[in-house]
Design an enzyme around this catalytic site. Structure first.
Site, mmCIF file in Angstrom:
data_model
loop_
_atom_site.group_PDB
_atom_site.id
_atom_site.type_symbol
_atom_site.label_atom_id
_atom_site.label_comp_id
_atom_site.label_asym_id
_atom_site.label_seq_id
_atom_site.Cartn_x
_atom_site.Cartn_y
_atom_site.Cartn_z
ATOM 1 N N TRP A 123 40.275 32.773 37.110
ATOM 2 C CA TRP A 123 40.842 32.082 38.267
ATOM 3 C C TRP A 123 39.780 31.074 38.681
ATOM 4 O O TRP A 123 38.730 31.457 39.187
ATOM 5 C CB TRP A 123 41.145 33.066 39.401
ATOM 6 C CG TRP A 123 41.932 32.438 40.506
ATOM 7 C CD1 TRP A 123 43.153 31.825 40.408
ATOM 8 C CD2 TRP A 123 41.582 32.359 41.889
ATOM 9 N NE1 TRP A 123 43.571 31.381 41.638
ATOM 10 C CE2 TRP A 123 42.639 31.685 42.567
ATOM 11 C CE3 TRP A 123 40.509 32.787 42.631
ATOM 12 C CZ2 TRP A 123 42.612 31.454 43.934
ATOM 13 C CZ3 TRP A 123 40.488 32.557 44.000
ATOM 14 C CH2 TRP A 123 41.519 31.888 44.633
ATOM 15 N N LYS A 142 54.681 36.323 53.310
ATOM 16 C CA LYS A 142 55.404 36.710 52.091
ATOM 17 C C LYS A 142 56.247 35.550 51.573
ATOM 18 O O LYS A 142 56.238 35.223 50.399
ATOM 19 C CB LYS A 142 56.331 37.907 52.374
ATOM 20 C CG LYS A 142 55.645 39.218 52.541
ATOM 21 C CD LYS A 142 55.163 39.833 51.266
ATOM 22 C CE LYS A 142 53.729 39.682 50.901
ATOM 23 N NZ LYS A 142 52.651 39.794 51.792
ATOM 24 N N ASN A 186 32.534 37.349 36.265
ATOM 25 C CA ASN A 186 33.448 37.297 37.401
ATOM 26 C C ASN A 186 32.589 37.192 38.648
ATOM 27 O O ASN A 186 31.757 38.054 38.905
ATOM 28 C CB ASN A 186 34.320 38.560 37.455
ATOM 29 C CG ASN A 186 35.144 38.609 38.734
ATOM 30 O OD1 ASN A 186 35.478 37.566 39.276
ATOM 31 N ND2 ASN A 186 35.425 39.805 39.225
ATOM 32 N N GLY A 187 32.779 36.120 39.436
ATOM 33 C CA GLY A 187 31.999 35.947 40.665
ATOM 34 C C GLY A 187 31.577 34.493 40.811
ATOM 35 O O GLY A 187 32.138 33.596 40.186
ATOM 36 N N CYS A 243 38.379 36.994 38.724
ATOM 37 C CA CYS A 243 38.678 36.882 37.298
ATOM 38 C C CYS A 243 38.729 38.305 36.772
ATOM 39 O O CYS A 243 38.389 39.254 37.483
ATOM 40 C CB CYS A 243 37.568 36.119 36.585
ATOM 41 S SG CYS A 243 37.347 34.471 37.229
ATOM 42 N N GLU A 298 53.958 32.622 50.145
ATOM 43 C CA GLU A 298 53.104 32.824 48.966
ATOM 44 C C GLU A 298 53.902 33.056 47.689
ATOM 45 O O GLU A 298 53.371 32.868 46.602
ATOM 46 C CB GLU A 298 52.112 33.957 49.190
ATOM 47 C CG GLU A 298 52.699 35.327 49.340
ATOM 48 C CD GLU A 298 51.598 36.386 49.462
ATOM 49 O OE1 GLU A 298 50.510 36.202 48.901
ATOM 50 O OE2 GLU A 298 51.835 37.382 50.137
ATOM 51 N N ARG A 345 44.404 39.238 38.307
ATOM 52 C CA ARG A 345 43.138 38.848 38.941
ATOM 53 C C ARG A 345 42.850 37.372 38.742
ATOM 54 O O ARG A 345 41.887 36.825 39.275
ATOM 55 C CB ARG A 345 41.974 39.666 38.388
ATOM 56 C CG ARG A 345 42.073 41.157 38.592
ATOM 57 C CD ARG A 345 40.874 41.855 38.012
ATOM 58 N NE ARG A 345 39.671 41.401 38.673
ATOM 59 C CZ ARG A 345 39.232 41.886 39.835
ATOM 60 N NH1 ARG A 345 39.921 42.824 40.439
ATOM 61 N NH2 ARG A 345 38.148 41.421 40.400
ATOM 62 N N GLU A 374 53.554 38.498 58.923
ATOM 63 C CA GLU A 374 53.592 39.057 57.560
ATOM 64 C C GLU A 374 54.808 38.551 56.802
ATOM 65 O O GLU A 374 54.703 38.165 55.636
ATOM 66 C CB GLU A 374 53.567 40.582 57.612
ATOM 67 C CG GLU A 374 53.662 41.276 56.266
ATOM 68 C CD GLU A 374 52.584 40.847 55.272
ATOM 69 O OE1 GLU A 374 51.585 40.210 55.671
ATOM 70 O OE2 GLU A 374 52.761 41.115 54.069
ATOM 71 N N LYS A 411 45.102 38.232 42.858
ATOM 72 C CA LYS A 411 45.332 39.494 43.557
ATOM 73 C C LYS A 411 44.127 39.915 44.389
ATOM 74 O O LYS A 411 44.270 40.457 45.455
ATOM 75 C CB LYS A 411 45.661 40.602 42.559
ATOM 76 C CG LYS A 411 45.985 41.941 43.208
ATOM 77 C CD LYS A 411 47.165 41.835 44.164
ATOM 78 C CE LYS A 411 47.458 43.128 44.879
ATOM 79 N NZ LYS A 411 48.457 42.960 45.946
ATOM 80 N N HIS A 428 56.652 25.554 74.050
ATOM 81 C CA HIS A 428 55.423 24.816 74.387
ATOM 82 C C HIS A 428 55.021 23.846 73.287
ATOM 83 O O HIS A 428 53.842 23.537 73.136
ATOM 84 C CB HIS A 428 54.296 25.814 74.681
ATOM 85 C CG HIS A 428 54.600 26.697 75.848
ATOM 86 N ND1 HIS A 428 54.582 26.259 77.152
ATOM 87 C CD2 HIS A 428 55.015 27.983 75.895
ATOM 88 C CE1 HIS A 428 54.946 27.240 77.967
ATOM 89 N NE2 HIS A 428 55.208 28.303 77.224
HETATM 90 C C1 AGP Z 1 48.912 39.176 50.596
HETATM 91 O O1 AGP Z 1 50.224 39.213 50.064
HETATM 92 C C2 AGP Z 1 47.954 38.363 49.752
HETATM 93 N N1 AGP Z 1 47.950 38.767 48.411
HETATM 94 C C3 AGP Z 1 46.580 38.251 50.368
HETATM 95 O O2 AGP Z 1 46.731 37.702 51.639
HETATM 96 C C4 AGP Z 1 45.793 39.571 50.532
HETATM 97 O O3 AGP Z 1 46.427 40.387 51.491
HETATM 98 C C5 AGP Z 1 44.379 39.239 51.019
HETATM 99 O O4 AGP Z 1 43.750 38.461 50.032
HETATM 100 C C6 AGP Z 1 43.529 40.485 51.300
HETATM 101 O O5 AGP Z 1 43.381 41.222 50.125
HETATM 102 P P1 AGP Z 1 42.791 42.729 50.250
HETATM 103 O O6 AGP Z 1 43.766 43.492 51.073
HETATM 104 O O7 AGP Z 1 42.694 43.209 48.840
HETATM 105 O O8 AGP Z 1 41.455 42.626 50.918
#
Ligand code: AGP
Length: 609
Positions: free
Chosen positions: A74, A486, A100-101, A2, A489, A27, A482, A604, A505
């Site tokens: 969040w 992308k 936040n937490g 958050c 997400e 966030r 990767e 994020k 397989h």
């Molecule tokens: C990647 O596009 C995502 N936003 C997510 O997987 C991110 O890489 C992951 O949460 C790790 O975050 P960090 O690199 O801030 O630790």
């Protein structure tokens, strides 16, 4: 996950809070709210939905108060709703709090407050319990009440608290969730992250774990857990404010994709001396250190984990040291082999991912040497590591990580090459060849960015798929992971990455007419095998988009579409091959009308386990 902001000074608090929260929406953004001391009482205004909803409501009334706290959420406990949004208050409304937490023992505390104090609660959140707990201990001294409350709390929290009976102060606490203080003239601030405050100040205090902060208009005092005042140097932020804005791009994500040449250049060149020897920011990994190490872990989440996979390849290839790459959320539950001969490499853009932080702490507790690769200066992961290798990507705002990934790759290569030259496992000539090629990467990435028409056209022709596969061999598989992440997400298309040789397989049963398959075919020594795999899926009706090195005309005979990258050595192709995949995902998400920078359900920085 958050965002919190607090203000005390002479400005209208709501102006500062709304501005700051807008910079923290990445966030978390399912609800937002403010609490302002106004006309002798604390007024709370909070709503489900994005910041725009809160702003609309605040326009309807003119809260003039100059002390306040704000929060963008969040959801972790309790679904997104008005009553579950922050700030939360005690029963009488005389104390308001943002958090936040996650408070792990909140249910026990809630039950205790109900039984002993007859409290009733308005929300399902853990955060509201904190406000009631502070109220329980409040006897006219807010700082004292906060100290007593946090003694009872277990979990992660960054909190800000205001009190009607002490309207000249804000109390804030940091434990495992990020918290910074902004310093102004007759005004002071708290926030989860630097972009929230850049408009008002560049002078910050980076708050450490278990510290409690007392803010008044006139000043800021930091206390440790024993209530002793601690001194803290002012951290001067060097980012310019615009860096955290979009600079003309439609989305932060495209801005950040285009910042990769600079990020790669900065991350690389700051570590090369005039003879192109690597200087690792004072990181002492001597030959003795390396000879003592018998286990290397790279531990991370999401994109950072995918970068770690390339890191493994590089360290094993160049330094001849075996590496295990682990998902952080699994690591400490696997009873890993850790002792003082272990090198633990944490990779994290935000430096606040609690899964990664928790794994790091476990490794440190067991004696490992901790090196972290982090993008956010002063973040928790960086502060708790023995050595930090900062990526110089600049602030990454879009939830989908792009420039952080490529700068993490460069960091991994540099660490691997440093290990290799220190151990003597790499000939000088080979080293020079790799470094020379690495130095050409910014220009080669720029060349891809300068002509994205083909990629955009392929995306515009293929945004309607609901399933996709990413395949590759060797180091290309790691980039396939990767690229697949992308796409998933930001476009919400279901995608799976798999080693091309593994398809037969089982998974190839899913290949049917029109199935989109993105095939990375950049590895010279595995190229013929990859061609066969492409023909395998084509024969079953797949629509193949290949990624290959410039000059390879043969692949046009077997793929429906080809995206070319500049030629480079096999080992370094990930820095280039990921870029078209980022752009491809971006344009597909745009064509599907998705919120590219803030995908649903994502945040994020994931600061809960
Ligand atoms: C990647 O596009 C995502 N936003 C997510 O997987 C991110 O890489 C992951 O949460 C790790 O975050 P960090 O690199 O801030 O630790």
């Amino acid at each position: 996950m958050c965002g919190i902001v607090g203000y005390i000074g002479n400005k209208k608090a709501t102006d500062v809070l709304v501005d700051g929260l807008s910079k923290l929406e990445y966030r978390g953004y399912d609800s937002a709210g403010v609490a302002v001391f106004d006309e002798e009482e604390i007024k709370v205004r909070k709503y489900k939905g994005r910041m725009a909803v809160l702003e609309e409501h605040l326009k309807e009334e003119d809260l003039k108060g100059t002390i306040g706290i704000g929060h963008t959420r969040w959801a972790t406990h309790g679904e997104p709703s008005d009553r579950n949004s922050h700030p939360h208050t005690n029963v009488s409304g005389s104390i308001a709090l943002i958090h936040n937490g996650i408070i792990e023992n909140y249910m026990k505390l809630k039950e205790w407050l109900i039984e002993t104090n007859g409290d009733h609660f308005k929300s399902e959140t853990d955060s509201e319990v904190i406000a009631h707990l502070i109220d329980y201990y409040y006897k006219g001294d807010l700082l004292d009440a906060v100290y007593k409350a946090i003694e009872k709390m277990e979990g992660a929290y960054a909190i800000g608290v205001i009190c009607k009976d002490e309207p000249d102060k804000i109390v804030a606490v940091r434990k495992d969730s990020p918290l910074i203080v902004g310093l102004g003239e007759n005004e002071n601030f708290i926030a989860s992250d630097i972009p929230a405050l850049l408009k008002y100040t560049r002078d910050m205090y980076l708050i450490e774990n278990d510290e409690v902060v007392l803010l008044t208009k006139e000043g800021v005092i930091i206390f440790n857990e024993l209530r002793q005042e601690v001194k803290r140097d002012v951290f001067k932020v060097t980012w310019n404010a615009e860096a955290a804005e979009k600079e003309g791009y439609e989305h932060f994500m495209m801005k950040e994709i285009n910042e990769q040449p600079k990020g790669i250049h900065d991350t690389l060149h700051r570590r090369l001396d005039k003879d192109d020897h690597i200087v690792l920011d004072g990181i002492q990994l001597t030959k003795e250190d390396l000879d003592k190490i018998n286990k290397v872990y790279i531990v991370a989440c999401g994109t950072a984990y995918n970068a770690g996979l390339v890191g493994k390849y590089a360290i094993e290839k160049f330094a001849k040291i075996p590496v295990d790459v682990e998902v952080a959320s699994e690591f400490r539950y696997k009873e890993p082999f850790i002792d003082d001969k272990t090198l633990f490499i944490a990779v994290s853009q935000s430096g606040e991912t609690l899964d990664t932080l928790a794994a790091l702490r476990e490794a440190k507790r067991k004696g490992a040497r901790v090196l972290s690769v982090v993008n956010v200066v002063g973040s928790s992961v960086s502060r708790e590591s023995d050595d930090v290798f900062y990526t110089w990507a600049g602030p990454e705002i879009a939830v989908a990580s792009t420039k952080a990934y490529t700068t993490q790759l460069v960091s991994m290569y540099l660490i691997a090459l440093h290990m290799a030259t220190t151990k003597g496992s790499l000939e000088e000539a080979e080293y020079k060849k790799i470094i020379t090629e690495l130095k050409s990467m910014p220009d080669k990435v720029q060349k891809i960015l300068d002509d994205t028409k083909n990629i955009q056209q392929i995306a515009d022709e293929n945004f309607n798929h609901e399933n996709a596969f990413y395949i590759g061999r060797g180091i290309d598989v790691n980039v396939a992971y990767e690229g697949s992440l992308k796409l998933k997400e930001i476009s919400y298309i279901h995608s799976e990455a798999i080693a091309a040789g593994e398809l037969k397989h089982g998974t190839i049963a899913l290949i049917e007419e029109g199935r989109m398959v993105v095939a990375l075919a950049t590895q010279d020594r595995l190229y013929q095998k990859m061609l066969s795999n492409i023909q395998e899926v084509r024969a079953r009706g797949a629509y193949v988009i290949a990624v290959a090195k410039e000059g390879n005309k043969e692949i046009e005979k077997v793929a429906d579409k080809v995206i070319y990258i500049p030629d480079t050595m096999d080992e370094l192709t990930p820095i280039l091959s990921v870029v078209p995949l980022q752009i491809f995902s971006y344009y597909i998400a745009v064509a599907r009308g998705c919120d590219v920078d803030k995908p649903k359900n994502l945040a994020k920085s994931v600061t809960v386990e």
